[in-house]
Design an enzyme around this catalytic site. Structure first.
Site, PDB file in Angstrom:
ATOM      1  N   LYS A   1      35.850  36.562  34.454  1.00 47.17           N
ATOM      2  CA  LYS A   1      35.627  35.772  35.665  1.00 47.17           C
ATOM      3  C   LYS A   1      34.440  34.833  35.465  1.00 47.17           C
ATOM      4  CE  LYS A   1      34.615  36.611  40.560  1.00 47.17           C
ATOM      5  NZ  LYS A   1      34.605  37.606  41.631  1.00 47.17           N
TER       6      LYS A   1
ATOM      7  N   GLU B   1      29.549  41.579  26.467  1.00 37.77           N
ATOM      8  CA  GLU B   1      30.509  42.307  25.628  1.00 37.77           C
ATOM      9  C   GLU B   1      31.721  41.427  25.332  1.00 37.77           C
ATOM     10  OE1 GLU B   1      29.225  43.285  28.448  1.00 37.77           O
ATOM     11  OE2 GLU B   1      28.538  45.372  28.371  1.00 37.77           O
TER      12      GLU B   1
ATOM     13  N   GLY C   1      36.276  41.436  40.763  1.00 37.96           N
ATOM     14  CA  GLY C   1      36.734  41.826  39.428  1.00 37.96           C
ATOM     15  C   GLY C   1      37.703  42.994  39.454  1.00 37.96           C
ATOM     16  N   ARG C   2      37.340  44.055  40.155  1.00 42.35           N
ATOM     17  CA  ARG C   2      38.189  45.262  40.151  1.00 42.35           C
ATOM     18  C   ARG C   2      39.415  45.129  41.037  1.00 42.35           C
ATOM     19  NH1 ARG C   2      33.319  45.822  42.181  1.00 42.35           N
ATOM     20  NH2 ARG C   2      32.942  46.488  44.324  1.00 42.35           N
TER      21      ARG C   2
ATOM     22  N   GLU D   1      32.956  51.948  42.032  1.00 42.57           N
ATOM     23  CA  GLU D   1      32.170  50.706  42.060  1.00 42.57           C
ATOM     24  C   GLU D   1      32.182  50.119  43.476  1.00 42.57           C
ATOM     25  OE1 GLU D   1      31.296  47.634  38.490  1.00 42.57           O
ATOM     26  OE2 GLU D   1      33.304  47.487  39.289  1.00 42.57           O
TER      27      GLU D   1
ATOM     28  N   LYS E   1      21.980  46.106  32.735  1.00 45.34           N
ATOM     29  CA  LYS E   1      22.232  44.870  31.962  1.00 45.34           C
ATOM     30  C   LYS E   1      20.916  44.154  31.676  1.00 45.34           C
ATOM     31  CE  LYS E   1      26.588  43.446  34.140  1.00 45.34           C
ATOM     32  NZ  LYS E   1      27.188  42.403  34.965  1.00 45.34           N
TER      33      LYS E   1
HETATM   34  C1  G6Q Z   1      34.338  44.514  38.953  1.00 42.80           C
HETATM   35  C2  G6Q Z   1      33.090  44.232  38.295  1.00 42.80           C
HETATM   36  C3  G6Q Z   1      33.122  44.271  36.785  1.00 42.80           C
HETATM   37  C4  G6Q Z   1      33.621  43.000  36.123  1.00 42.80           C
HETATM   38  C5  G6Q Z   1      33.223  43.020  34.656  1.00 42.80           C
HETATM   39  C6  G6Q Z   1      33.742  41.837  33.901  1.00 42.80           C
HETATM   40  O1  G6Q Z   1      34.526  44.464  40.130  1.00 42.80           O
HETATM   41  O2  G6Q Z   1      32.570  43.063  38.790  1.00 42.80           O
HETATM   42  O3  G6Q Z   1      33.857  45.346  36.275  1.00 42.80           O
HETATM   43  O4  G6Q Z   1      35.003  42.868  36.300  1.00 42.80           O
HETATM   44  O5  G6Q Z   1      31.841  43.110  34.557  1.00 42.80           O
HETATM   45  O6  G6Q Z   1      33.231  40.660  34.434  1.00 42.80           O
HETATM   46  P1  G6Q Z   1      33.782  39.268  33.962  1.00 42.80           P
HETATM   47  O7  G6Q Z   1      35.202  39.167  34.347  1.00 42.80           O
HETATM   48  O8  G6Q Z   1      32.939  38.244  34.672  1.00 42.80           O
HETATM   49  O9  G6Q Z   1      33.617  39.203  32.474  1.00 42.80           O
END
Ligand code: G6Q
Length: 560
Positions: A219, A225, A280-281, A366, A520
């Site tokens: 995103k 990573e 994200g989730r 989360e 982080k």
């Molecule tokens: C989910 C979180 C987290 C996120 C990851 C990847 O709700 O926000 O799991 O999806 O940290 O983030 P990016 O998609 O920005 O790489």
């Protein structure tokens, strides 16, 4: 002022949603029924299953094996009403910025809004752009699946690697695994998430750059990573292809960050976008689901969206007392806040759902693993449960001992499909028999008398107590007709809304995740210190010593 005093002072200011009059009623009611055994509840009420079960589409929920009565459910529904679950639900569906700490709407429901009625964010209907991205995903996937999209040497794509982590990994990976019976026979999917070099190295070892397509799913397009793994994959690809111009045929991106995608060298024409109102989730329904579309095709992906939409419609319109996600959430609150349950087990009796527990760990923990409410007050009541689990049948030979005879109360969801994807009916019957037996055993238990009678044990000297099962352990049974894309969509949306309703009752913002930030930040400070010339002294004694031990002990390997 020490932080613990501060916490104490804040606690005293908070009345909290769990202090409502209905909660006092629930507390008193819990005390009244705490000693009641479910086997007696079943014995005295032959209609208990009918009363406490619910069918929505191809999903059946049996929640009769819970420590509840009609009065319990009445009071819990009253709690949902008083917490204004209906109002918050409408706020979510209509695009209000209910993610208050990030000032964002929460609209994963718009991504699967198959009835297409307008959803307005900041004065704009988001549906045209949602539909346009679904179209683009489908068209792109079709080109790869049909073999029209070729690699730089003219070969067909055979392997697809999704590089992402957290929400950009767990959802697509879980769905891909769940829908394996529908996958394209010539396309293999791989998911790389771990920064441990072993993950990317091992995955790429078996692949041919000429026939591999990478999806960089992020995103933000800044996640350390993912970007480190993506750059490694890029270098691996260039080592063979020798020309940057070939990247366009082998790397695509899913992101909200166009500039960073272009800076990586990916043609923005090969970028699939989504928006900040997709958490994200909660993003597998968005372009983050590209690996799913590639694996099962656009039609099946749309069926997944349709399944989720069917559950959205049920959730939005069914009365609270007959609303599947609301019922699951209320049961979650019942055990979490009134029985002191600490955890909740997810036990799929379906090989294809083996990643569901890991997916739900993130989705739930989360979202609701928070000790500050949406208004910034420190809560004085338990919030999100520890969610964990594994495939049920394997668990039976491992951790179920504790479920049956341990000292903890662990509510569990048992999930199974009636129709198998294989023709191995004998296997399936054994699976189903075990599924049914476990919830029965957890509920009924086995009394001392039954144990002695059934096992022919006359005396206490024969370890009778060890063989007695108290029972009265709560469980839900969720039966899917078949693990189709549609049923899977319904199942995932069911849990998403369960999490939402629990968050509303606990007055949480379920859509931020500030708790992942500190680690982080500290890691980025520690990273350069690992190879500092002088011993590190800026942390606590433990962290300093560990960094310095690593500096010393890793020298032989790094040659410093
Ligand atoms: C989910 C979180 C987290 C996120 C990851 C990847 O709700 O926000 O799991 O999806 O940290 O983030 P990016 O998609 O920005 O790489």
């Amino acid at each position: 002022m020490t932080s613990s005093v501060f916490v104490q002072e804040k606690r005293n200011e908070v009345a909290g949603p769990l202090h409502r009059p209905v909660c006092l009623q629930l507390k008193a009611h819990q005390a009244a029924i705490a000693a009641a055994h479910m086997r007696d509840m079943f014995a005295t009420d032959p209609a208990r299953f009918e009363r406490f079960s619910l069918q929505v589409g191809e999903l059946l929920l049996d929640y009769s094996k819970n420590r509840i009565t009609g009065e319990t459910m009445g009071l819990l529904v009253k709690l949902a009403e008083e917490a204004d679950v209906a109002g918050w639900r409408e706020r979510m569906f209509s695009g209000d910025k209910i993610n208050n700490t990030e000032n964002r709407a929460v609209l994963h429901v718009a991504l699967r809004n198959r009835s297409n009625h307008p959803v307005i964010v900041d004065g704009e209907d988001v549906m045209p752009k949602v539909n346009a991205v679904i179209e683009r995903l489908g068209a792109f996937a079709e080109r790869v699946r049909s073999g029209e999209w070729r690699g730089y040497t003219g070969e067909r794509i055979t392997d697809i690697v999704n590089i992402g982590i957290g929400g950009s990994d767990l959802g697509p990976q879980m769905v891909y695994q769940a829908l394996k019976p529908y996958r394209h026979p010539r396309l293999k999917m791989h998911f790389i998430s771990n920064i441990d070099g072993a993950h990317v190295k091992e995955a790429l070892e078996a692949l041919n750059p000429e026939t591999t397509l990478f999806i960089v799913s992020s995103k933000t397009f800044t996640t350390q990573e993912t970007m480190t793994n993506a750059h490694y994959a890029r270098a691996w690809f260039l080592a063979q292809s020798q020309a940057e111009k070939h990247i366009a045929r082998h790397f695509v991106a899913v992101s909200t960050n166009r500039d960073a995608v272009a800076a990586f060298g990916i043609d923005p024409a090969n970028m699939f976008e989504f928006w900040d109102w997709v958490g994200g989730r909660y993003s597998l329904w968005s372009a983050i689901g590209l690996s799913i579309v590639l694996a099962v095709g656009a039609e099946r992906f749309v069926e997944l969206l349709e399944g989720a939409h069917a559950m959205d419609e049920h959730f939005r319109h069914a009365p609270l007392a007959a609303n599947m996600p609301v019922i699951l959430a209320l049961l979650g609150v019942w055990y979490n806040n009134f029985f002191g349950a600490e955890s909740h087990a997810i036990l799929p009796y379906d090989h294809y759902l083996r990643s569901l527990p890991a997916y739900l760990e993130q989705a739930d923990m989360e979202s609701n693993g928070k000790s500050v409410d949406r208004d910034g007050n420190i809560v004085d009541y338990p919030t999100g449960a520890i969610v964990w689990g594994a495939t049920g049948i394997n668990g039976q030979h491992a951790f179920y001992q504790l479920l049956h005879q341990g000292t903890k109360i662990i509510p569990a969801d048992f999930i199974v499909s009636i129709e198998s994807h294989t023709e191995l009916q004998e296997h399936h019957d054994i699976l189903i028999a075990n599924f049914l037996a476990q919830t029965e055993a957890l509920m009924r238990g086995r009394t001392r008398e039954e144990t002695q009678r059934e096992m022919g044990l006359a005396q206490t000297g024969q370890f009778v107590s060890h063989k007695v099962f108290d029972g009265n352990h709560p469980s839900n049974a969720i039966l899917l007709q078949k693990l189709t894309p549609h049923a899977l969509g319904m199942l995932i949306a069911l849990y998403e809304h369960k999490i939402f309703v629990e968050g509303v009752i606990w007055n949480l913002n379920s859509y931020d995740q500030w708790g992942v930030e500190l680690g982080k930040q500290l890691a980025s400070r520690i990273l350069p210190e690992l190879h500092a010339d002088a011993p590190v002294a800026g942390h606590d004694a433990s962290t300093n010593a560990l960094i310095n031990y690593y500096r010393r002990m890793s020298h032989p390997r790094t040659g410093l």
